[in-house]
Scaffold this motif. Structure first.
Motif, mmCIF file in Angstrom:
data_model
loop_
_atom_site.group_PDB
_atom_site.id
_atom_site.type_symbol
_atom_site.label_atom_id
_atom_site.label_comp_id
_atom_site.label_asym_id
_atom_site.label_seq_id
_atom_site.Cartn_x
_atom_site.Cartn_y
_atom_site.Cartn_z
ATOM 1 N N ALA A 33 0.815 -1.207 0.000
ATOM 2 C CA ALA A 33 0.000 0.000 0.000
ATOM 3 C C ALA A 33 0.848 1.257 0.000
ATOM 4 O O ALA A 33 0.362 2.350 -0.269
ATOM 5 C CB ALA A 33 -0.929 0.010 1.212
ATOM 6 N N ALA A 34 2.159 1.104 0.298
ATOM 7 C CA ALA A 34 3.042 2.262 0.251
ATOM 8 C C ALA A 34 3.308 2.688 -1.177
ATOM 9 O O ALA A 34 3.805 3.774 -1.431
ATOM 10 C CB ALA A 34 4.371 1.949 0.939
ATOM 11 N N ALA A 35 2.993 1.823 -2.130
ATOM 12 C CA ALA A 35 3.123 2.181 -3.530
ATOM 13 C C ALA A 35 2.074 3.222 -3.868
ATOM 14 O O ALA A 35 1.128 3.455 -3.121
ATOM 15 C CB ALA A 35 2.941 0.943 -4.399
ATOM 16 N N LYS A 126 7.656 1.732 -9.094
ATOM 17 C CA LYS A 126 7.475 1.238 -7.729
ATOM 18 C C LYS A 126 6.478 0.085 -7.706
ATOM 19 O O LYS A 126 6.677 -0.921 -7.020
ATOM 20 C CB LYS A 126 6.995 2.379 -6.830
ATOM 21 C CG LYS A 126 7.019 2.035 -5.348
ATOM 22 C CD LYS A 126 6.855 3.282 -4.508
ATOM 23 C CE LYS A 126 7.091 2.977 -3.034
ATOM 24 N NZ LYS A 126 7.048 4.194 -2.196
ATOM 25 N N LEU A 127 5.405 0.228 -8.465
ATOM 26 C CA LEU A 127 4.403 -0.823 -8.529
ATOM 27 C C LEU A 127 4.995 -2.105 -9.108
ATOM 28 O O LEU A 127 4.740 -3.207 -8.614
ATOM 29 C CB LEU A 127 3.224 -0.348 -9.387
ATOM 30 C CG LEU A 127 1.988 -1.240 -9.441
ATOM 31 C CD1 LEU A 127 1.426 -1.484 -8.058
ATOM 32 C CD2 LEU A 127 0.933 -0.607 -10.340
ATOM 33 N N GLN A 133 8.210 -8.512 -6.122
ATOM 34 C CA GLN A 133 8.421 -9.061 -4.787
ATOM 35 C C GLN A 133 7.322 -10.071 -4.439
ATOM 36 O O GLN A 133 7.587 -11.149 -3.902
ATOM 37 C CB GLN A 133 8.419 -7.929 -3.759
ATOM 38 C CG GLN A 133 9.611 -6.993 -3.834
ATOM 39 C CD GLN A 133 10.804 -7.531 -3.095
ATOM 40 O OE1 GLN A 133 10.719 -7.888 -1.925
ATOM 41 N NE2 GLN A 133 11.943 -7.601 -3.764
ATOM 42 N N TYR A 134 6.085 -9.699 -4.756
ATOM 43 C CA TYR A 134 4.942 -10.575 -4.486
ATOM 44 C C TYR A 134 5.044 -11.870 -5.280
ATOM 45 O O TYR A 134 4.856 -12.969 -4.754
ATOM 46 C CB TYR A 134 3.658 -9.828 -4.825
ATOM 47 C CG TYR A 134 2.414 -10.685 -4.837
ATOM 48 C CD1 TYR A 134 1.832 -11.121 -3.652
ATOM 49 C CD2 TYR A 134 1.821 -11.060 -6.040
ATOM 50 C CE1 TYR A 134 0.693 -11.908 -3.660
ATOM 51 C CE2 TYR A 134 0.679 -11.845 -6.062
ATOM 52 C CZ TYR A 134 0.120 -12.270 -4.870
ATOM 53 O OH TYR A 134 -1.004 -13.047 -4.879
ATOM 54 N N LEU A 135 5.379 -11.751 -6.561
ATOM 55 C CA LEU A 135 5.484 -12.926 -7.413
ATOM 56 C C LEU A 135 6.618 -13.847 -6.966
ATOM 57 O O LEU A 135 6.487 -15.078 -6.988
ATOM 58 C CB LEU A 135 5.689 -12.498 -8.867
ATOM 59 C CG LEU A 135 4.478 -11.826 -9.529
ATOM 60 C CD1 LEU A 135 4.871 -11.226 -10.870
ATOM 61 C CD2 LEU A 135 3.333 -12.822 -9.700
ATOM 62 N N HIS A 343 12.549 2.200 -3.209
ATOM 63 C CA HIS A 343 11.168 1.746 -3.000
ATOM 64 C C HIS A 343 10.869 1.473 -1.527
ATOM 65 O O HIS A 343 9.713 1.310 -1.151
ATOM 66 C CB HIS A 343 10.906 0.491 -3.828
ATOM 67 C CG HIS A 343 11.129 0.685 -5.297
ATOM 68 N ND1 HIS A 343 10.529 1.691 -6.010
ATOM 69 C CD2 HIS A 343 11.910 -0.002 -6.185
ATOM 70 C CE1 HIS A 343 10.916 1.617 -7.280
ATOM 71 N NE2 HIS A 343 11.750 0.605 -7.399
ATOM 72 N N PHE A 344 11.910 1.406 -0.703
ATOM 73 C CA PHE A 344 11.731 1.151 0.718
ATOM 74 C C PHE A 344 11.817 2.435 1.547
ATOM 75 O O PHE A 344 11.725 2.385 2.767
ATOM 76 C CB PHE A 344 12.787 0.162 1.217
ATOM 77 C CG PHE A 344 12.643 -1.204 0.626
ATOM 78 C CD1 PHE A 344 11.948 -2.186 1.298
ATOM 79 C CD2 PHE A 344 13.197 -1.514 -0.616
ATOM 80 C CE1 PHE A 344 11.806 -3.457 0.755
ATOM 81 C CE2 PHE A 344 13.066 -2.777 -1.169
ATOM 82 C CZ PHE A 344 12.358 -3.748 -0.482
#
Length: 572
Positions: A33-35, A126-127, A133-135, A343-344
């Motif tokens: 959600a930070a994206a 960023k998305l 990361q999710y994949l 991105h962090f």
């Protein structure tokens, strides 16, 4: 040995524990959600999304028809170069070949959709990063019941591999980090950080090590090494065969090194100014006093280079002309494009931390070294997270001994005010390239005033300091400057011993305006870049004089043998 009727229960436990580990790790980094939008496509679907979606389902149908034998099972997607998750022959069995292809196809489809999302480039980048990361996290290789290698090993070991994996999982969850190597085989001061020397000074921030000369003659100008404070210094002094410190001493340099202390709770108030005043400048003062030399050469690594660079204007304002030359190893001064780590880091994190500091002005706070380590691991999740999840927890194996990975898990804490200043001024506001945008120790910082002979080393595959960004230093510093590019990444490219003669490096005396132009005209040379640096440093180091065998001085007597107490302390 486990009875066969408990295998199903163990599989379920392993997958549940694996999910808990993922959730625990995910809490240490900004959520999706930070994206700029909620995952995955809140900015609007691309105009041709129906066509993309239809093609995706057509290919999935082909995979399914291949699985049931209605048509040949064909590879629709190949893993990316360097992706080793599906190398084992077990992944070619029909069911697992289908799982692998389904996952790769779905990953490509989702990344394509992200690439076509109606969003600005920064938001899209960023998305895309967090989608990847999710994949990576949901790969079938990461779960016991969808990984054929895990199933085969469980059957062959009659469940012992699963039992051992569960044990390793629980141990790592308890200690808060993933085991990356057989840590029982390493000990600082025993087979790591064993270059002979002594601690000749210490304060609450660092110990200063002086190394015993190994040559009869040494250069008259000493060398001060300032490593990063986010890790232990011994990445530069691993084992004798790959120790940069030992090699430097063997070249005839009177060598000193800053061993930063892992910050404790009562030190949580420390600022960047303290690391400059009580760290870099104090270390340089002690080196001058012990050697009776006016100047020294300085070698710095990663964030240590930013500490040294920001110390120089302060020293200049005080008339302290103590540095003969400066070496920056994988240091980023211009943060215009800092790489995936951006991105962090966002303003929400900084504002939350600033509010915490304001509420606790006397104590500040501490940033856990384990939190920092997890963030860096997330930049290469498949290699530094999921590879070990599969090997350790699903297969029950102990990873092989590797000194670099032992060091990687030996974290150090930072003071919250110091680290927050770093994130805000360097990463978010890029103030190091803006003259006078902030002050340290009462001195406005302008890095254009750095006129020292400077050697800048970068690594071509560095995921922490992109080499193109490191090249930006050539446009900022005003003294004579040499830029050298090494092969490999942030650590392997930097710690590249001459004795192994691995890899290569690139040189080009013509400092073009843009890094790509520089690289086009660069010459590739075999072996370690250390050779080039030694030739560059020698003229800055003065004449050869008889080596002084006694360490320290009357004022600064040896406190304890190297490597000292600070580097030996480990986080609980």
């Amino acid at each position: 040995m486990l009875p066969s009727n408990s295998l199903d229960v163990l599989f379920q436990h392993l997958n549940d524990a694996n999910s808990r580990w993922w959730q625990s790790w995910n809490q240490s980094v900004p959520p999706l959600a930070a994206a700029p939008a909620n995952f995955p496509l809140a900015h609007g679907l691309p105009a041709n999304w129906l066509e993309t979606h239809a093609d995706y389902y057509r290919q999935h149908l082909d995979l399914w028809l291949g699985l049931i034998g209605a048509k040949p099972l064909e590879n629709k997607v190949e893993p990316e170069k360097g992706d080793r998750r599906f190398n084992a022959p077990e992944w070619e069995q029909p069911l697992y070949a289908y799982l692998k292809q389904s996952y790769l196809l779905s990953s490509r489809w989702l990344m394509d959709l992200v690439g076509q999302t109606q969003a600005d480039e920064l938001a899209k980048e960023k998305l895309a990063y967090f989608t990847r990361q999710y994949l990576d996290a949901i790969s079938p290789a990461n779960f016991a019941i969808t990984n054929p290698e895990v199933l085969k090993l469980a059957i062959e070991s009659k469940g012992e591999s699963l039992q051992e994996g569960m044990k390793k999982m629980l141990e790592d969850v308890q200690r808060g980090s993933i085991t990356m190597t057989d840590e029982s085989l390493f000990e600082v001061g025993k087979n790591l950080a064993v270059t002979p020397g002594a601690v000749v000074f210490e304060n609450d921030l660092f110990q200063l090590l002086q190394y015993s000369p190994s040559t009869d003659k040494v250069y008259e100008t000493p060398l001060l090494i300032v490593p990063p404070c986010v890790n232990k210094y011994y990445i530069m002094d691993l084992q004798p065969d790959n120790s940069m410190v030992r090699w430097v001493v063997e070249q005839g340099h009177t060598t000193f090194l800053v061993s930063w202390k892992s910050i404790e709770a009562e030190q949580g108030h420390l600022q960047w100014d303290d690391y400059v005043e009580s760290g870099v400048i104090k270390a340089a003062e002690v080196v001058r006093d012990i050697t009776k030399r006016e100047k020294m050469n300085v070698l710095s690594f990663c964030i240590g280079g930013e500490l040294v660079s920001t110390s120089i204007p302060v020293m200049q304002a005080r008339g302290l002309d103590w540095f003969e030359s400066l070496t920056l190893m994988t240091v980023i001064i211009d943060h215009t494009e800092p790489g995936d780590i951006k991105h962090f880091i966002d303003w929400n994190i900084v504002r939350q931390r600033e509010a915490q500091i304001a509420a606790n002005p006397d104590t500040g706070g501490v940033v856990s070294g384990k939190e920092l380590a997890r963030t860096f691991a997330a930049l290469r999740a498949n290699d530094l997270i999921w590879n070990y999840v599969v090997n350790n927890y699903l297969k029950g194996k102990t990873p092989p001994p590797f000194d670099l990975l032992y060091w990687n898990n030996d974290s150090a804490n930072l003071a919250l005010p110091m680290h927050t200043f770093f994130l805000k001024n360097m990463y978010l506001e890029n103030n190091l390239i803006k003259p006078g945008s902030f002050s340290l120790c009462g001195v406005p910082i302008d890095l254009r005033d750095v006129t020292l002979p400077t050697y800048v080393f970068a690594a071509r595959e560095d995921h922490i300091v992109p080499w193109q960004s490191a090249y930006g230093t050539t446009r900022l510093f005003k003294g004579p400057l040499r830029f050298v590019l090494g092969a490999s990444g942030h650590i392997a490219g930097t710690i590249n011993p001459v004795t192994s003669n691995k890899r290569n490096y690139w040189v080009n005396d013509n400092l073009a305006a843009e890094p790509e132009q520089w690289f086009e005209g660069a010459e590739s040379r075999p072996g370690s870049w250390w050779q080039d640096w030694a030739l560059w440093l020698a003229p800055q180091a003065g004449k050869q004089v008889a080596a002084k065998k006694t360490l320290g001085s009357t004022k600064y007597k040896a406190i304890e043998p190297a490597p000292g107490r600070y580097v030996s302390a480990r986080l609980g």
